[in-house]
Write a protein that holds these residues in place. Structure first.
Motif, PDB file in Angstrom:
ATOM      1  N   GLY A 182       0.776  -1.230   0.000  1.00 48.99           N
ATOM      2  CA  GLY A 182       0.000   0.000   0.000  1.00 48.99           C
ATOM      3  C   GLY A 182       0.808   1.281   0.000  1.00 48.99           C
ATOM      4  N   ILE A 183       2.132   1.162  -0.025  1.00 47.90           N
ATOM      5  CA  ILE A 183       2.993   2.349  -0.052  1.00 47.90           C
ATOM      6  C   ILE A 183       3.844   2.279  -1.313  1.00 47.90           C
ATOM      7  N   GLY A 184       3.828   3.342  -2.104  1.00 43.55           N
ATOM      8  CA  GLY A 184       4.598   3.288  -3.334  1.00 43.55           C
ATOM      9  C   GLY A 184       4.794   4.636  -3.985  1.00 43.55           C
ATOM     10  N   LEU A 185       5.789   4.685  -4.831  1.00 47.08           N
ATOM     11  CA  LEU A 185       6.096   5.865  -5.627  1.00 47.08           C
ATOM     12  C   LEU A 185       5.667   5.606  -7.066  1.00 47.08           C
ATOM     13  N   ARG A 186       4.998   6.583  -7.671  1.00 44.56           N
ATOM     14  CA  ARG A 186       4.539   6.461  -9.055  1.00 44.56           C
ATOM     15  C   ARG A 186       5.199   7.512  -9.941  1.00 44.56           C
ATOM     16  N   LEU A 187       5.485   7.124 -11.192  1.00 49.93           N
ATOM     17  CA  LEU A 187       5.902   8.046 -12.242  1.00 49.93           C
ATOM     18  C   LEU A 187       4.937   7.862 -13.395  1.00 49.93           C
ATOM     19  N   ASN A 188       4.476   8.974 -14.014  1.00 53.31           N
ATOM     20  CA  ASN A 188       3.512   8.836 -15.104  1.00 53.31           C
ATOM     21  C   ASN A 188       3.676   9.941 -16.139  1.00 53.31           C
TER      22      ASN A 188
ATOM     23  N   LEU B 299       0.052   6.369  -0.020  1.00 52.95           N
ATOM     24  CA  LEU B 299       0.126   5.921   1.364  1.00 52.95           C
ATOM     25  C   LEU B 299      -1.231   5.324   1.717  1.00 52.95           C
ATOM     26  N   LYS B 300      -1.322   3.999   1.560  1.00 55.29           N
ATOM     27  CA  LYS B 300      -2.593   3.284   1.747  1.00 55.29           C
ATOM     28  C   LYS B 300      -3.647   3.849   0.789  1.00 55.29           C
ATOM     29  N   LYS B 301      -4.709   4.498   1.314  1.00 49.82           N
ATOM     30  CA  LYS B 301      -5.767   5.024   0.447  1.00 49.82           C
ATOM     31  C   LYS B 301      -5.536   6.461   0.006  1.00 49.82           C
ATOM     32  N   LEU B 302      -4.546   7.124   0.573  1.00 49.72           N
ATOM     33  CA  LEU B 302      -4.239   8.504   0.196  1.00 49.72           C
ATOM     34  C   LEU B 302      -3.168   8.536  -0.888  1.00 49.72           C
ATOM     35  N   SER B 303      -3.258   9.542  -1.758  1.00 56.26           N
ATOM     36  CA  SER B 303      -2.214   9.728  -2.761  1.00 56.26           C
ATOM     37  C   SER B 303      -1.916  11.213  -2.912  1.00 56.26           C
ATOM     38  N   PHE B 304      -0.654  11.508  -3.175  1.00 52.10           N
ATOM     39  CA  PHE B 304      -0.184  12.870  -3.393  1.00 52.10           C
ATOM     40  C   PHE B 304       0.439  12.926  -4.783  1.00 52.10           C
ATOM     41  N   ASP B 305       0.086  13.956  -5.560  1.00 53.43           N
ATOM     42  CA  ASP B 305       0.573  14.062  -6.932  1.00 53.43           C
ATOM     43  C   ASP B 305       1.142  15.445  -7.204  1.00 53.43           C
TER      44      ASP B 305
END
Length: 196
Positions: free
Chosen positions: A110-116, A158-164
Motif C-alpha cells: 500500500g505504499i509506493g512511488l509512481r511516475l507517469n 500511502l494506503k488510500k491517500l495519494s499525493f501528486d
C-alpha cells in the motif's frame, strides 16, 4: 520524440520494478491546485496564478505498469500583460480535463512511488467568460474551445491517500488566429483518496 522516449522509459522501468504482479483496478477522487501560465512568442507576459481542480481517477495495472484515465473540472487563472501597452488583463475560465496517463509504480504493502506521463485533452466549459471575452483587449484574437497538452508527473501512495505533482506542457495553440505560439502551461499539486 521526447514524449515517446519518456513514455517508453517509464514502461521499461515498470517491467523491472518490484511491484504487484496481479492485475488490479482502483477508483478514487482527487482535488488540488494548479498554477497556470500562458506561453507566447514575444506578444505578452503572463504571471502565474493559482486555480483549482477536482474530479475522479481510475487506475488499471499489473506488473508495475498502469493506465490511469482521469476526469476533472479545472478552474484556471492567469494575468496577461501586453508588452506593447503594459495593459493587464485577468483571464479566468473553467475546463473539463481528461488526462490519459501511463505509468509505473515502485513499492508494496500500500505504499509506493509512481511516475507517469501522457496526453491531456481539455474542453472549455465556462461560456460566461471565454478566452476572447476575457483577453480580447490584449489579444484581439479568436480562441479555441479545446486544447491538447502533455503531462509529466510523480506521485506517492500511502494506503488510500495519494499525493501528486505534475507539469502540464501545452502542445496546441489556444488561439485560432492572431498571435502565434499562444499555449497554456500548468503546474499542479493534488491530494487523492482511493474509494475502491
Amino acid at each position: 520524440m521526447k514524449f515517446l522516449s519518456l513514455t517508453v522509459t517509464f514502461l521499461l522501468v515498470g517491467l523491472f520494478a518490484s511491484a504487484q504482479v496481479l492485475p488490479s483496478f482502483q477508483l478514487g477522487i482527487k482535488a488540488g491546485a494548479n498554477f497556470s501560465k500562458f506561453d507566447s512568442e514575444n506578444t505578452f507576459n503572463s504571471n502565474n496564478r493559482a486555480g483549482f481542480y477536482g474530479g475522479l481517477w481510475a487506475r488499471v495495472g499489473a506488473a508495475g505498469v498502469y493506465f490511469q484515465p482521469e476526469l476533472y473540472v479545472s478552474g484556471k487563472k492567469a494575468d496577461l500583460v501586453s508588452e506593447s501597452t503594459g495593459e493587464v488583463n485577468k483571464v479566468r475560465f473553467t475546463s473539463l480535463d481528461v488526462p490519459l496517463l501511463v505509468g509505473t509504480k515502485f513499492g508494496a504493502a500500500g505504499i509506493g512511488l509512481r511516475l507517469n506521463t501522457g496526453p491531456m485533452f481539455s474542453l472549455i466549459l465556462d461560456e460566461n467568460q471565454s478566452f476572447s471575452q476575457a483577453a480580447g483587449s490584449v489579444f484581439r484574437a479568436d480562441f479555441k474551445n479545446q486544447a491538447l497538452a502533455w503531462q509529466f508527473g510523480a506521485g506517492l501512495d500511502l494506503k488510500k491517500l495519494s499525493f501528486d505533482a505534475r507539469y502540464e506542457l501545452g502542445l496546441s495553440k489556444i488561439n485560432k488566429s492572431g498571435y502565434p505560439g499562444t499555449k497554456l502551461n500548468l503546474f499542479t499539486v493534488g491530494l487523492g483518496y482511493r474509494i475502491l
